[in-house]
Design an enzyme around this catalytic site. Structure first.
Site, short mmCIF file in Angstrom:
data_model
loop_
_atom_site.label_atom_id
_atom_site.label_comp_id
_atom_site.label_asym_id
_atom_site.label_seq_id
_atom_site.Cartn_x
_atom_site.Cartn_y
_atom_site.Cartn_z
N HIS A 1 0.85 -1.20 0.00
CA HIS A 1 0.00 0.00 0.00
C HIS A 1 0.88 1.24 0.00
O HIS A 1 1.70 1.42 0.90
CB HIS A 1 -0.93 0.00 1.22
CG HIS A 1 -2.09 -0.93 1.08
ND1 HIS A 1 -3.17 -0.91 1.95
CD2 HIS A 1 -2.35 -1.93 0.19
CE1 HIS A 1 -4.04 -1.84 1.59
NE2 HIS A 1 -3.57 -2.48 0.54
N TYR B 1 -9.05 5.11 7.92
CA TYR B 1 -9.25 5.42 9.34
C TYR B 1 -10.29 6.53 9.40
O TYR B 1 -10.03 7.63 8.91
CB TYR B 1 -7.96 5.90 9.97
CG TYR B 1 -6.86 4.88 10.10
CD1 TYR B 1 -6.02 4.58 9.03
CD2 TYR B 1 -6.63 4.23 11.32
CE1 TYR B 1 -5.00 3.66 9.15
CE2 TYR B 1 -5.61 3.31 11.45
CZ TYR B 1 -4.80 3.02 10.37
OH TYR B 1 -3.79 2.09 10.50
N PRO C 1 -3.88 0.18 18.92
CA PRO C 1 -3.65 -0.29 17.54
C PRO C 1 -3.81 0.76 16.45
O PRO C 1 -3.54 0.48 15.29
CB PRO C 1 -4.70 -1.39 17.40
CG PRO C 1 -5.77 -1.03 18.37
CD PRO C 1 -5.06 -0.38 19.52
N LYS D 1 1.42 -0.10 15.16
CA LYS D 1 2.82 -0.21 15.58
C LYS D 1 3.14 -1.43 16.43
O LYS D 1 4.32 -1.71 16.67
CB LYS D 1 3.23 1.05 16.36
CG LYS D 1 3.26 2.30 15.49
CD LYS D 1 4.37 2.22 14.48
CE LYS D 1 4.31 3.33 13.47
NZ LYS D 1 4.53 2.85 12.11
N TYR E 1 4.03 6.63 10.09
CA TYR E 1 3.19 5.49 9.72
C TYR E 1 4.01 4.42 8.98
O TYR E 1 3.89 3.23 9.27
CB TYR E 1 2.01 5.92 8.85
CG TYR E 1 0.94 4.86 8.72
CD1 TYR E 1 0.91 4.00 7.64
CD2 TYR E 1 -0.05 4.72 9.69
CE1 TYR E 1 -0.06 3.01 7.52
CE2 TYR E 1 -1.02 3.74 9.59
CZ TYR E 1 -1.02 2.88 8.50
OH TYR E 1 -1.98 1.90 8.39
C1 PHB Z 1 -5.68 -4.59 11.03
O1 PHB Z 1 -5.66 -4.84 9.80
O2 PHB Z 1 -6.07 -5.42 11.85
C2 PHB Z 1 -5.23 -3.24 11.48
C3 PHB Z 1 -4.69 -2.37 10.57
C4 PHB Z 1 -4.27 -1.11 10.99
C5 PHB Z 1 -4.37 -0.75 12.31
C6 PHB Z 1 -4.87 -1.66 13.23
C7 PHB Z 1 -5.31 -2.92 12.81
O3 PHB Z 1 -3.96 0.47 12.69
#
Ligand code: PHB
Ligand code: APR
Length: 396
Positions: free
Chosen positions: A73, A201, A293, A297, A384
């Protein structure tokens, strides 16, 4: 009494990766894991890998399936006030991230460990650590009703937040830093093709939502929920209805109502234990720190700890000095606090905090600034995709 050079407690990604790197260096290890191999392999966890993490997994010789099945990505999206704003990670930093489930990383590492022939004991009960401050340490455990004892030069505590390792350090020798957030994440895994190309997000009036994926045929989605909430309170229909309300109108139309194959609620916490070393015991991964989460990280930080611990231990055996061992904790903490800051910032920016009108105004103003400022986007992007590893031997 068995003997090994490094006893590793815990067969999560941290313990398995350390075992693999040290094995390739010809350093003896023994892994002791409380649960069964099936249980460890079946855990559902996150899945965004920094380029640095991919490089370390490559160095460990466990990246071929990752390269074959991982999704690269170059960007990530932020949803706000019904619109989506793309952060072009590649253009801003020259780097991308790889979407590849932690479950898959763990499986690749377990297969490599089995292929290496190096010893692992699953379902090891009552693991206990002894003589951490002496000239040689000892680990005891039970297996199939038989008591066992292992003498070792060092112990790697890779047994997660609830493990025995951190608890074996006298509280007087540890400083604890913690923030517990007033909400959790309700997560769903479902076998449908993701209608979104990159992770989204979303900060919505109704709370946070995350649109993620595991593969071209499997989605992973999350909703901010209260800590009092229970999985039983949420049917799949209710989950997807609420998800549509938060992810933005444009996408809501194409969000499928798919049957969940896994559904769970996880609390959000920021946690750091300092230092990461007590005598012959070295903590790595969730045993020493937890990040919410939101910044993706958790696994990446465990991998950087393990890289630094591998370099510290192999440096010690190679150079017969203590300096690399002494540098381990301060070297890790520098990267840990930067990942904690970014994960706290992402959590603060994207979740709904009910009791803080001024805070909410700050949050919204900072998001508006993020979408209009390349400098702000670059700062978010470089965190990120993952801040660089520090160099071995750099003075701390
Ligand atoms: C996930 O794909 O489970 C996932 C991805 C990004 C995050 C947290 C969880 O920030
Ligand atoms: N004895 C032996 N093994 C133990 C003990 C014990 N007393 N306590 C825990 N363990 C095992 C657990 O069963 C688990 O398999 O230690 C392992 C720790 O693994 P993780 O919790 O996955 O921690 P870590 O390897 O540090 O990986 C960190 O996991 O939780 C995610 O977001 C986190 O992605 C990050 C990653």
């Amino acid at each position: 009494m068995k003997r090994t050079q490094v006893a590793i407690v815990g067969a999560g990604p941290a313990g398995l990766l350390l075992g693999q790197l040290l094995h390739k260096e010809g350093i003896d290890t023994l892994i002791l894991e409380r649960r069964s191999a099936d249980h460890v392999a079946g855990r559902i966890r996150a899945g965004v890998l920094e380029q640095g993490t991919v490089d370390v997994l490559e160095r460990a010789g466990v990246a071929s399936r990752l390269h074959a099945e991982g999704l690269i990505h170059d960007g990530v999206e932020i949803g706000f006030r019904g619109r989506r704003h793309r952060i072009d990670l590649k253009a801003l930093t020259g780097k991308s991230v790889t979407v590849y489930g932690q479950t898959e990383v763990t499986r690749d590492l377990m297969n490599a460990r089995a292929a290496s022939g190096a010893p692992s004991v699953y379902e090891a009960e009552d693991v206990a650590l002894h003589e951490l401050g002496e000239s040689s340490a000892r680990v005891t455990y039970w297996h199939q009703g038989v008591a066992h004892e292992v003498a070792c030069d060092f112990i790697a505590g890779c047994d997660g937040f609830h493990g025995v390792s951190r608890r074996s350090i006298p509280t007087s020798a540890l400083k604890i830093f913690e923030r517990v957030y007033p909400f959790g994440w309700l997560g769903v895994l479902a076998d449908v093709p993701p209608p979104w190309k990159e992770l989204i997000y979303a900060n919505s009036e109704r709370g946070f939502a995350l649109a993620s994926m595991r593969s071209p045929t499997r989605v992973r989605c999350y909703l901010q929920c209260s800590l009092e909430d229970r999985v039983e309170n949420w049917t799949d229909e209710q989950f997807w209805d609420e998800f549509r309300r938060r992810i933005g109108e444009e996408l809501a139309a194409v969000v499928p109502t798919a049957p969940s194959i896994e559904k769970s609620i996880a609390p959000l916490r920021s946690f750091v234990a300092e230092p990461l070393r007590f005598g012959r015991l070295f903590l790595a991964g969730d045993a020493a720190h937890i990040v919410p989460p939101t910044g993706a990280k958790g696994l990446n930080l465990a991998v950087s700890d393990v890289l630094y611990l591998y370099e510290a231990l192999s440096g010690h055996y190679r150079e017969k000095t203590a300096s690399s061992l002494d540098a381990y904790s301060p070297r890790c903490l520098r990267r840990i606090w930067r990942a904690e800051r970014f994960s706290w910032w992402m959590t603060r920016q994207l979740h709904r905090f009910t009791d803080d009108a001024f805070g909410t105004h700050m949050q919204q103003t900072e998001l508006e600034y993020l979408f209009e400022s390349q400098a702000a986007q670059t700062s978010m992007a470089e965190n990120y995709v993952g801040l660089p590893f520090s160099g071995y031997g750099e003075k701390w």
